[in-house]
Design an enzyme around this catalytic site. Sequence first.
Site, mmCIF file in Angstrom:
data_model
loop_
_atom_site.group_PDB
_atom_site.id
_atom_site.type_symbol
_atom_site.label_atom_id
_atom_site.label_comp_id
_atom_site.label_asym_id
_atom_site.label_seq_id
_atom_site.Cartn_x
_atom_site.Cartn_y
_atom_site.Cartn_z
ATOM 1 C CE LYS B 90 77.966 45.968 26.089
ATOM 2 N NZ LYS B 90 77.224 45.157 27.078
ATOM 3 C CB THR B 92 69.666 44.041 21.095
ATOM 4 O OG1 THR B 92 68.976 44.488 22.258
ATOM 5 C CG2 THR B 92 68.681 43.859 19.959
ATOM 6 N NE ARG B 113 74.261 41.252 31.084
ATOM 7 C CZ ARG B 113 73.044 40.996 30.618
ATOM 8 N NH1 ARG B 113 72.658 39.767 30.343
ATOM 9 N NH2 ARG B 113 72.173 41.954 30.450
ATOM 10 C CE LYS B 124 71.873 49.288 30.495
ATOM 11 N NZ LYS B 124 73.272 48.925 30.698
ATOM 12 C CB ALA B 305 80.843 45.552 33.222
ATOM 13 C CG PHE B 333 78.915 48.761 31.093
ATOM 14 C CD1 PHE B 333 77.667 49.287 30.772
ATOM 15 C CD2 PHE B 333 79.106 48.298 32.381
ATOM 16 C CE1 PHE B 333 76.640 49.333 31.697
ATOM 17 C CE2 PHE B 333 78.072 48.352 33.320
ATOM 18 C CZ PHE B 333 76.852 48.870 32.969
ATOM 19 C CG PHE B 421 68.701 53.253 17.046
ATOM 20 C CD1 PHE B 421 69.397 52.060 17.144
ATOM 21 C CD2 PHE B 421 68.421 53.941 18.224
ATOM 22 C CE1 PHE B 421 69.820 51.560 18.365
ATOM 23 C CE2 PHE B 421 68.840 53.457 19.449
ATOM 24 C CZ PHE B 421 69.542 52.271 19.524
ATOM 25 C CD1 TRP B 449 65.327 46.179 19.001
ATOM 26 C CD2 TRP B 449 64.311 47.240 17.316
ATOM 27 N NE1 TRP B 449 64.184 46.759 19.503
ATOM 28 C CE2 TRP B 449 63.536 47.414 18.500
ATOM 29 C CE3 TRP B 449 63.864 47.817 16.134
ATOM 30 C CZ2 TRP B 449 62.354 48.156 18.514
ATOM 31 C CZ3 TRP B 449 62.677 48.555 16.141
ATOM 32 C CH2 TRP B 449 61.929 48.718 17.326
#
Lengths: 597, 597
Positions: B90, B92, B113, B124, B305, B333, B421, B449
């Site tokens: 998200k 990214t 954030r 993470k 979140a 999220f 991906f 990406w």
Amino acid sequence: MAVNDREFHLKELDPVLMKDWEIAEKAEDFLKPVKVLAMELGLTEDEIIPHGKYIAKVDFAGVLARLKDRPNGKYIDVTAITPTPLGEGKSTTTMGLVQGLGKLGKKVTGAIRQPSSGPTFNIKGSAAGGGLSQCLPLSPFSLGLTGDIDAVTNSHNLAMVALQARLQHEANNTDEFLSSRHLTRLDIDPSRVEMKWAMDFCAQSLREIIMGIGGKTDGYRMPSGFGISVSSEVMAILSVFTSLSDLRERMGKIIVAYRKNDEPVTTADLEVDGAMTALLLRAVNPNLLQTIEGQPVFVHAGPFANIAIGQSSIVADRLALKLADYHVTESGFGADIGFEKFWNIKCRLSGLKPDCAVIVVTARALKMHGGGPKVTPGAPLDPAYTTPNTKLVEKGCQNMLAHIQTVKTAGINPVVCINHFAADTHEEIDIIRRTAEQAEARVAVSHHWAKGGDGATELAEAVTDACNEPNNFHFLYPENMPLKKRIETIARKVYGANGVSYTPIAMEKLARIESMGDTQFMPTCMVKTHLSLSHDPALKGRPSGFTLPIRDILTYMGAGLVVPVAGDIKLMPGTSSDPNFKRIDVDTQTGKVKGLF
Amino acid sequence: MAVNDREFHLKELDPVLMKDWEIAEKAEDFLKPVKVLAMELGLTEDEIIPHGKYIAKVDFAGVLARLKDRPNGKYIDVTAITPTPLGEGKSTTTMGLVQGLGKLGKKVTGAIRQPSSGPTFNIKGSAAGGGLSQCLPLSPFSLGLTGDIDAVTNSHNLAMVALQARLQHEANNTDEFLSSRHLTRLDIDPSRVEMKWAMDFCAQSLREIIMGIGGKTDGYRMPSGFGISVSSEVMAILSVFTSLSDLRERMGKIIVAYRKNDEPVTTADLEVDGAMTALLLRAVNPNLLQTIEGQPVFVHAGPFANIAIGQSSIVADRLALKLADYHVTESGFGADIGFEKFWNIKCRLSGLKPDCAVIVVTARALKMHGGGPKVTPGAPLDPAYTTPNTKLVEKGCQNMLAHIQTVKTAGINPVVCINHFAADTHEEIDIIRRTAEQAEARVAVSHHWAKGGDGATELAEAVTDACNEPNNFHFLYPENMPLKKRIETIARKVYGANGVSYTPIAMEKLARIESMGDTQFMPTCMVKTHLSLSHDPALKGRPSGFTLPIRDILTYMGAGLVVPVAGDIKLMPGTSSDPNFKRIDVDTQTGKVKGLF
């Protein structure tokens, strides 16, 4: 802003009528932009990392590389007699002396430690100086500055996170599982965990805790606690490191616990030392601020002096000595505590030689040492301290003489600074002056609190004289003196004890350290109350005939210090029933902070 | 540095061969100085507060006053389907979309954030984006930035210091003594202390503690614990405040405990709210950073979140909307959690109206929702996720449909972004595209990406189209809907529950809140796992037929939120047995940090 404008406006500030933060607020309208300050100091634009308009970090490594062939300026340490719990104005005098040297036209810098939030929000305040001798801007100085102490707290606590997670995962899992997670069982003895958590407040309720309550994924249940961040070994490392690679190496050597087979568990064993260094990275460069009269002041590192090394950083002093002709640094509390560590630890590790030491004296503290009533922070001062009393002063001078002797033992020239208070009489001042002169110290009466640099020219002249006289600086003990003898030497020669006693645990650790080879040559960082020359805060004046009790001996392998603990010292102070946080607030119209000091 | 030079060098970065931090390190050789970034954005030199060469804080109040008459830009929220525990990119995508809009020649800003040190040092990572869509510079972004989270932690903990000291002093002293210290007995019920301590790490061993062990000056003995700083009410306040006076007012309303007579004890009652505001002051201005392609990104506030409001700050969005034509913000999220709070809390408090919402979808997450094997962070991914499987994707699309419907319920135009991906097949992508289009969502496949802004132009075009179409934004519930009905509305319409159940304690608190008048009109901030549309992380896809269990209802009077807690959510995560801190280190030659992501 022309210099004359600033001088004109400073004359309008009255320390008798105005609180420190009110003076700071007015004076901050006439601050030099940090870029101007840096330029005047001879720094290039690439060497400063601005944090707002008035504060910058300075790339110490770059500057030291560029100026490696320049000779150092004169190096002056400010220390004090044994203070009352209110403090005797050591930071104020440091700022005043920098301002006074400025008035004499000298190229001068100062260095002080960053204040802990513990005292700032409790009773003592942030010690940015006071009256017309202050370090500015006050609010960021008092409220975390560029985040160095937070970086220390975080770096320290990450080691605890790693240790506690490791204890839990080893307790819950087989060797096979651990190996699948690239871990080898450390087999930590939970009864020999040496490290606790850190928080930069006076949080007495976290002094001793039981943690890990709950299920098996809620941590490992065991006693623990919090020390104030400024007592952390990571803070001591920030104070003594000399380069990034030296820092990195130290961060892996911190002993967090012992294994069941008696071997130490280090931060490197927990594989957390690299990440701890990464978290500390934003703290490695000294912060550049200024006095109320616009001289540069470095603020960097902030370990307490009674429970830690109590010195601003070595890198700040090295940097300043390349940039200025006179550099004034401060060492925490009285000469028995702060100066002794400056002398035998900081100077040994930095290789720097001081040219003179200033001993701050107040008639108030001498009266206490002469037998005056107890001084309690937060409570009104007994009239004994605000009415003339030559007897108490005369008797109390014994304490001053001990500190003068300590500085002379180091082979450098002492300058006694009588920090003048409004209530002091000529007779009282004369007694102090005569006594100090008889002990062969230079003496200056200083009015820097009331008058800024103009009030400190007598002090500044005494200091330049002392600096330009030859001295014979040497350490109290050689590196290879055995630890037990070293402790005894400090106790006898600096504290005036007639011997040292050890608890069984201290004896055991002493034996272990003396058998460890290298470790016994680490500098010795005594932990002792700052409120007495002895270990007992109730013993004022110049106590004699006492035995210094060593309760424990800590080993800070990362900071490279052996730490004998004399008497009962708490690593986490308590918050008073009338703390200063009640009086701090923000003006929401201007964004300025009220009530700091 | 000319733009062409930068573009040329960015082309040399290969996200397949290079780790995120290696890309960041190379790209950082070509960053725009923050002064240039600010100038391009239309900020004056007085409006920025530099923190080094590449980061500045922006005086939001000054800018908003200057530009108060300028119309806002388009407002885009980035949300996602229910993610795997690895996250679906998200942040990214947020960075990629900003870069894509940049490629279309739009004046664009982003807002995300600040990352918590918990995930950064655990599994993470810091979520600065990834590959060729990143927020830079990475190291300061990931390692505390300008200290905002530390300011939150300190501000929060000062309230606890005040509370615990008060409990101790009231327990140890008479009313007469308290009165001599300007205190009136609050008579706090120790069994009803609502606040715990804060630390910004995954410190499971501090989740539950007993504190105050020792003598009567070592605190008040009672159970307590630590939550991660990003779950603190102070962090929620930083996220929702709209001006300094609003902030100051909120800081005094935090309920820390209840008295024995049932009345609340607030931070104002403890006289600590002014000092808490002073400590938070350095965090109030948003931080200005940049994408890898040089667009401005605001980083400000960082509540989780699932256990908090999960939004970057209102002031950052307000600021950006005055400066840019397109502003992309992120909500934490999936749309059930992050977007629902963006929609019904953040937009209600800010008065801002979004123009479209992007829902990030990955084939990987859809496979999990379609019945694929469990995804465990730190463990290798099951081959089901890296080999083609149209069946799992097709089945999993039900989850995406729920989130599309949520965005449509808000009356705005959804854009599904298929975050591409390498292992995704044409067939899999087609299924997702068809399903989303049938649900009347715009769809774009995005390669940001791998390719940066060039890979996100399809997404950027879909977003500008969606923004320029009329919409009918409206809240899910009116302010005056009773709390119980409000919880039920969210549970049914957003989560797909068929009802809500309450524990006795939740029932009791519900009744109390509904009797309190004003409080019932506070926005409702649900606490729920982000790993399922339901309260049970094991229920994937689009669960139905479940009853949402409300275990507790918290009242955050400072943040102005009522917080129903669904299921068993921990306010302090745990550190894994193979955490990322093991792989983070500092290159002592360059001072650069390795191993962050």
